[in-house]
Design an enzyme around this catalytic site. Structure first.
Site, PDB file in Angstrom:
ATOM      1  N   GLY A  46      20.262  -1.662  46.059  1.00 28.89           N
ATOM      2  CA  GLY A  46      21.001  -1.974  47.279  1.00 28.89           C
ATOM      3  C   GLY A  46      21.966  -3.109  47.004  1.00 28.89           C
ATOM      4  N   GLN A  51      27.452 -10.170  48.634  1.00 27.08           N
ATOM      5  CA  GLN A  51      27.040 -10.425  47.244  1.00 27.08           C
ATOM      6  C   GLN A  51      28.209 -10.298  46.268  1.00 27.08           C
ATOM      7  OE1 GLN A  51      23.372  -7.724  47.696  1.00 27.08           O
ATOM      8  NE2 GLN A  51      22.667  -9.236  46.217  1.00 27.08           N
ATOM      9  N   CYS A  94      16.238  -9.564  43.796  1.00 28.05           N
ATOM     10  CA  CYS A  94      17.586  -9.618  44.374  1.00 28.05           C
ATOM     11  C   CYS A  94      18.583  -9.880  43.262  1.00 28.05           C
ATOM     12  CB  CYS A  94      17.664 -10.731  45.412  1.00 28.05           C
ATOM     13  SG  CYS A  94      19.275 -10.860  46.213  1.00 28.05           S
ATOM     14  N   LEU A  95      19.673  -9.124  43.272  1.00 26.24           N
ATOM     15  CA  LEU A  95      20.698  -9.303  42.243  1.00 26.24           C
ATOM     16  C   LEU A  95      21.329 -10.699  42.326  1.00 26.24           C
ATOM     17  CD1 LEU A  95      22.349  -5.770  42.463  1.00 26.24           C
ATOM     18  CD2 LEU A  95      20.840  -6.630  40.643  1.00 26.24           C
ATOM     19  N   HIS A 136      15.925  -6.200  53.690  1.00 24.41           N
ATOM     20  CA  HIS A 136      16.403  -7.158  52.680  1.00 24.41           C
ATOM     21  C   HIS A 136      17.929  -7.284  52.771  1.00 24.41           C
ATOM     22  CE1 HIS A 136      16.475  -8.708  48.330  1.00 24.41           C
ATOM     23  NE2 HIS A 136      17.735  -8.355  48.532  1.00 24.41           N
ATOM     24  N   GLU A 137      18.619  -6.143  52.895  1.00 23.96           N
ATOM     25  CA  GLU A 137      20.092  -6.157  52.962  1.00 23.96           C
ATOM     26  C   GLU A 137      20.583  -6.740  54.290  1.00 23.96           C
ATOM     27  OE1 GLU A 137      21.322  -5.772  50.236  1.00 23.96           O
ATOM     28  OE2 GLU A 137      19.878  -4.511  49.197  1.00 23.96           O
ATOM     29  N   HIS A 140      20.828 -10.368  54.109  1.00 21.61           N
ATOM     30  CA  HIS A 140      22.053 -10.859  53.448  1.00 21.61           C
ATOM     31  C   HIS A 140      23.191 -11.007  54.460  1.00 21.61           C
ATOM     32  CE1 HIS A 140      21.136 -11.064  49.174  1.00 21.61           C
ATOM     33  NE2 HIS A 140      20.658  -9.828  49.143  1.00 21.61           N
TER      34      HIS A 140
HETATM   35  O1  GNR Z   1      17.816  -3.982  43.357  1.00 18.55           O
HETATM   36  C1  GNR Z   1      17.119  -4.439  44.274  1.00 18.55           C
HETATM   37  N1  GNR Z   1      15.801  -4.117  44.342  1.00 18.55           N
HETATM   38  C2  GNR Z   1      15.023  -4.402  45.439  1.00 18.55           C
HETATM   39  C3  GNR Z   1      13.641  -4.257  45.300  1.00 18.55           C
HETATM   40  C4  GNR Z   1      12.799  -4.510  46.366  1.00 18.55           C
HETATM   41  C5  GNR Z   1      13.318  -4.907  47.570  1.00 18.55           C
HETATM   42  C6  GNR Z   1      14.684  -5.081  47.722  1.00 18.55           C
HETATM   43  C7  GNR Z   1      15.532  -4.817  46.670  1.00 18.55           C
HETATM   44  S1  GNR Z   1      17.232  -4.983  46.886  1.00 18.55           S
HETATM   45  C8  GNR Z   1      17.724  -5.365  45.254  1.00 18.55           C
HETATM   46  C9  GNR Z   1      19.243  -5.443  45.154  1.00 18.55           C
HETATM   47  C10 GNR Z   1      19.747  -6.559  46.026  1.00 18.55           C
HETATM   48  O2  GNR Z   1      19.739  -7.706  45.713  1.00 18.55           O
HETATM   49  N2  GNR Z   1      20.197  -6.231  47.201  1.00 18.55           N
HETATM   50  O3  GNR Z   1      20.645  -7.175  48.041  1.00 18.55           O
HETATM   51 NI    NI Z   2      19.525  -8.967  47.563  1.00 15.63          NI
END
Ligand code: GNR
Ligand code: NI
Length: 171
Positions: A46, A51, A94-95, A136-137, A140
């Site tokens: 995601g 980001q 998270c990236l 999670h997104e 952000h």
């Molecule tokens: O790549 C991602 N893996 C992930 C694993 C578990 C819960 C959320 C994520 S999102 C993350 C990519 C990212 O940072 N998205 O904002």
């Molecule tokens: Ni993230």
């Protein structure tokens, strides 16, 4: 299409609240394609626009496993509806917080109202990894990182390590 640079914590840009998108047009679709390409390259499942430094309410996602057909999803102006009372513990990464993973508790199910790639309104029922990832997104878009759900000690430890790595990389 282009691979864009992913911003990492503690960059203050990640703390911005992203703005609603007024219209799904070709400029926005070009941004979403860049986001998807950047996400696949990273690789991640995601990515929120902030980001890559764009403070707009746009998310891309692909939860297809390795060896499966790609299944890109695009969410414009997403809203979470009816989060469930039952919670789910899932390991997250998270990236923008590289090389750190920990469990976060979130509602196990929710619905998501959003505009798709064509600007059409959609309603999606989410559970499992999809529910975790969309929440999670969504965080952000509000300037929130998954480490904000952890203890202060863990969060400060991660941020300190990232700061140090960035300082060393800049030398
Ligand atoms: O790549 C991602 N893996 C992930 C694993 C578990 C819960 C959320 C994520 S999102 C993350 C990519 C990212 O940072 N998205 O904002
Ligand atoms: Ni993230």
């Amino acid at each position: 299409m282009a691979i864009r640079q992913i911003i990492t914590a503690p960059d203050p840009r990640l703390r911005q609240v992203s703005k609603p998108v007024p219209e799904v047009n070709d400029d926005l679709r070009a941004l979403m394609k860049d986001m998807l390409e950047t996400m696949y390259d990273a690789p991640g499942i995601g990515l929120a626009a902030i980001q890559i430094g764009e403070p707009v309410r746009v998310i891309v996602m692909d939860l297809a496993g390795e060896g499966e057909e790609p299944a890109p999803r695009y969410f414009v102006n997403p809203e979470i509806l009816d989060p469930s009372d039952d919670m789910n513990l899932h390991e997250e990464g998270c990236l923008s917080v590289p090389e750190f993973y920990d469990e976060v508790e979130r509602p196990a199910k929710c619905r998501v109202k959003y505009l798709d790639f064509d600007g059409k309104e959609q309603l999606l029922e989410a559970e499992g990894l999809l529910a975790t990832c969309i929440q999670h997104e969504m965080d952000h878009l509000e300037g929130v990182l998954f480490i904000d759900h952890l203890s202060r000690l863990k969060r400060e430890r991660v941020l300190k390590k990232l700061k140090k790595e960035q300082r060393l990389a800049a030398e």
